[in-house]
Design a protein around this motif. Sequence first.
Motif, PDB file in Angstrom:
ATOM      1  N   TYR A 171       0.847  -1.193   0.000  1.00  0.00           N
ATOM      2  CA  TYR A 171       0.000   0.000   0.000  1.00  0.00           C
ATOM      3  C   TYR A 171       0.881   1.242   0.000  1.00  0.00           C
ATOM      4  N   THR A 172       0.421   2.268  -0.691  1.00  0.00           N
ATOM      5  CA  THR A 172       1.201   3.494  -0.859  1.00  0.00           C
ATOM      6  C   THR A 172       0.599   4.627  -0.050  1.00  0.00           C
ATOM      7  N   LEU A 173       1.460   5.400   0.620  1.00  0.00           N
ATOM      8  CA  LEU A 173       0.998   6.583   1.351  1.00  0.00           C
ATOM      9  C   LEU A 173       0.627   7.666   0.351  1.00  0.00           C
ATOM     10  N   THR A 174      -0.610   8.114   0.395  1.00  0.00           N
ATOM     11  CA  THR A 174      -1.096   9.108  -0.556  1.00  0.00           C
ATOM     12  C   THR A 174      -0.824  10.524  -0.042  1.00  0.00           C
ATOM     13  N   VAL A 175      -1.151  11.511  -0.871  1.00  0.00           N
ATOM     14  CA  VAL A 175      -0.991  12.907  -0.449  1.00  0.00           C
ATOM     15  C   VAL A 175      -1.977  13.259   0.654  1.00  0.00           C
TER      16      VAL A 175
ATOM     17  N   TYR B  63     -16.324   3.578  10.593  1.00  0.00           N
ATOM     18  CA  TYR B  63     -15.897   2.631   9.566  1.00  0.00           C
ATOM     19  C   TYR B  63     -15.319   1.386  10.238  1.00  0.00           C
ATOM     20  N   THR B  64     -15.472   0.255   9.583  1.00  0.00           N
ATOM     21  CA  THR B  64     -14.889  -0.987  10.095  1.00  0.00           C
ATOM     22  C   THR B  64     -13.387  -0.853  10.259  1.00  0.00           C
ATOM     23  N   LYS B  65     -12.871  -1.368  11.360  1.00  0.00           N
ATOM     24  CA  LYS B  65     -11.431  -1.352  11.638  1.00  0.00           C
ATOM     25  C   LYS B  65     -10.910  -2.790  11.557  1.00  0.00           C
ATOM     26  N   ILE B  66     -10.033  -3.033  10.606  1.00  0.00           N
ATOM     27  CA  ILE B  66      -9.536  -4.384  10.394  1.00  0.00           C
ATOM     28  C   ILE B  66      -8.509  -4.792  11.446  1.00  0.00           C
ATOM     29  N   GLY B  67      -7.793  -3.819  12.005  1.00  0.00           N
ATOM     30  CA  GLY B  67      -6.785  -4.117  13.010  1.00  0.00           C
ATOM     31  C   GLY B  67      -6.117  -2.847  13.503  1.00  0.00           C
ATOM     32  N   THR B  68      -5.025  -3.022  14.234  1.00  0.00           N
ATOM     33  CA  THR B  68      -4.298  -1.898  14.830  1.00  0.00           C
ATOM     34  C   THR B  68      -2.801  -2.117  14.699  1.00  0.00           C
ATOM     35  N   VAL B  69      -2.097  -1.097  14.223  1.00  0.00           N
ATOM     36  CA  VAL B  69      -0.635  -1.146  14.173  1.00  0.00           C
ATOM     37  C   VAL B  69      -0.098  -1.158  15.599  1.00  0.00           C
ATOM     38  N   ILE B  70       0.849  -2.043  15.897  1.00  0.00           N
ATOM     39  CA  ILE B  70       1.341  -2.163  17.266  1.00  0.00           C
ATOM     40  C   ILE B  70       2.124  -0.916  17.671  1.00  0.00           C
ATOM     41  N   THR B  71       2.170  -0.659  18.960  1.00  0.00           N
ATOM     42  CA  THR B  71       2.820   0.543  19.513  1.00  0.00           C
ATOM     43  C   THR B  71       4.258   0.694  19.043  1.00  0.00           C
ATOM     44  N   ALA B  72       4.994  -0.392  19.018  1.00  0.00           N
ATOM     45  CA  ALA B  72       6.424  -0.333  18.682  1.00  0.00           C
ATOM     46  C   ALA B  72       6.676   0.146  17.260  1.00  0.00           C
ATOM     47  N   ASP B  73       5.689   0.005  16.369  1.00  0.00           N
ATOM     48  CA  ASP B  73       5.893   0.363  14.963  1.00  0.00           C
ATOM     49  C   ASP B  73       5.325   1.730  14.596  1.00  0.00           C
ATOM     50  N   LEU B  74       4.603   2.366  15.503  1.00  0.00           N
ATOM     51  CA  LEU B  74       4.008   3.665  15.191  1.00  0.00           C
ATOM     52  C   LEU B  74       5.052   4.763  14.951  1.00  0.00           C
ATOM     53  N   PRO B  75       6.144   4.835  15.733  1.00  0.00           N
ATOM     54  CA  PRO B  75       7.148   5.853  15.419  1.00  0.00           C
ATOM     55  C   PRO B  75       7.725   5.707  14.005  1.00  0.00           C
ATOM     56  N   ARG B  76       7.960   4.483  13.572  1.00  0.00           N
ATOM     57  CA  ARG B  76       8.447   4.249  12.202  1.00  0.00           C
ATOM     58  C   ARG B  76       7.446   4.744  11.174  1.00  0.00           C
ATOM     59  N   LEU B  77       6.180   4.372  11.378  1.00  0.00           N
ATOM     60  CA  LEU B  77       5.144   4.789  10.439  1.00  0.00           C
ATOM     61  C   LEU B  77       5.073   6.303  10.336  1.00  0.00           C
ATOM     62  N   SER B  78       5.172   6.986  11.457  1.00  0.00           N
ATOM     63  CA  SER B  78       5.028   8.445  11.467  1.00  0.00           C
ATOM     64  C   SER B  78       6.125   9.149  10.683  1.00  0.00           C
ATOM     65  N   GLN B  79       7.242   8.462  10.441  1.00  0.00           N
ATOM     66  CA  GLN B  79       8.378   9.079   9.754  1.00  0.00           C
ATOM     67  C   GLN B  79       8.416   8.769   8.264  1.00  0.00           C
ATOM     68  N   LEU B  80       7.449   8.020   7.748  1.00  0.00           N
ATOM     69  CA  LEU B  80       7.455   7.667   6.331  1.00  0.00           C
ATOM     70  C   LEU B  80       6.847   8.785   5.488  1.00  0.00           C
ATOM     71  N   PRO B  81       7.463   9.101   4.345  1.00  0.00           N
ATOM     72  CA  PRO B  81       6.950  10.185   3.501  1.00  0.00           C
ATOM     73  C   PRO B  81       5.867   9.717   2.541  1.00  0.00           C
ATOM     74  N   VAL B  82       5.119  10.684   2.026  1.00  0.00           N
ATOM     75  CA  VAL B  82       4.137  10.417   0.979  1.00  0.00           C
ATOM     76  C   VAL B  82       4.822   9.720  -0.190  1.00  0.00           C
ATOM     77  N   GLY B  83       4.155   8.699  -0.740  1.00  0.00           N
ATOM     78  CA  GLY B  83       4.706   7.957  -1.873  1.00  0.00           C
ATOM     79  C   GLY B  83       5.412   6.683  -1.493  1.00  0.00           C
ATOM     80  N   ASP B  84       5.754   6.531  -0.216  1.00  0.00           N
ATOM     81  CA  ASP B  84       6.400   5.301   0.222  1.00  0.00           C
ATOM     82  C   ASP B  84       5.411   4.137   0.207  1.00  0.00           C
ATOM     83  N   GLY B  85       5.914   2.965  -0.106  1.00  0.00           N
ATOM     84  CA  GLY B  85       5.109   1.764  -0.055  1.00  0.00           C
ATOM     85  C   GLY B  85       5.300   1.042   1.263  1.00  0.00           C
TER      86      GLY B  85
END
Length: 340
Positions: free
Chosen positions: A221-225, A278-300
Amino acid sequence: MALNSFKKASIHVDGPGMYTTIQDAGRVGYQQYGMPVAGPMDSESYLLGQALVGNKEPLGALECTVLPPTLMVQGTCIVAFTGADMHPTINNIVVPRYIPFICHEGDIISGSFSQCGVRMYIAFSGGIDVPTINGSVSTHTKAKIGGLEGRPLQAGDQFGIKAFTRDEVNVCDFYDGHNLFNIALYNRGGRECHEPLRVVLGNQAKYFTEKGIKTFGSKIYTLTVQCDRMGFRLDGPVIEHIDGADIISDGAVFGSIQVPSDGNPIVLMADRQTTGGYTKIGTVITADLPRLSQLPVGDGIHFDIISVEEAQAIYRTYMKRLHKRIQLAHEQSVYAFNVT
């Protein structure tokens, strides 16, 4: 030289950067009243910054997005830069992250476009002095509360840094490039940022087909604008529902993954709404949220589905490591480096 008392300083905003807000740990405990949490997107970088400047509790700091602000110091303060690599500068001299620096009257704090990551934090000893709302100074721009009038910084703004007393601060000569904390222990970026985001499926996973869950756990999945502090909208293969995407609204947490009727996931972030329908399929674990927050638009990105037990084990290991890093940062905080 040892110092133990810093009078209240102030910061003048010469340039606001791209999207700079004041954040602390957030408004915890008020979601039941409809008050969003806000707070840092990358809590790990934020907490390390607080420890590096000697703050024993989470206080107001700046969260910078892609391009940091240009600030003029009025008085004397101690600062540290953590998170994304925006080549922070003091008086046009590039300084390393994860090290405390002492700034004097007239010093200019700035930087450049991020080289790795999206969000950098500027922490100040004593914290930023703005009005508290529900126990927090965090800015939530959609609700227009917190920080400076509930908005990002603007050129011409001015805010205070609280007076600060420490047992001892050793002011050292200019940083000489040797610091184990910064070099060997922790540095945001690199391959780790693009490892899978681990997810625990929730009770609402039953609203998705077996094919939909398999798609979610195996495709890119790609981070959109349409990514901001409220949520990250992703684009990719459709995640199939059994019978529609709407549910009775229930609570939303940092990392919840909503899947609306178009089948593309939305990861809820720091400025998320308090409830969602909206239906929630799951939750990103706490340990991975800092990584996610640092990813730029367009990253897969791709998701790795794990069990609750695996997530709990990862959480315990992660928190043990984070506490160790925070302790090392507090030990580092007794030294502040001069730039000139």
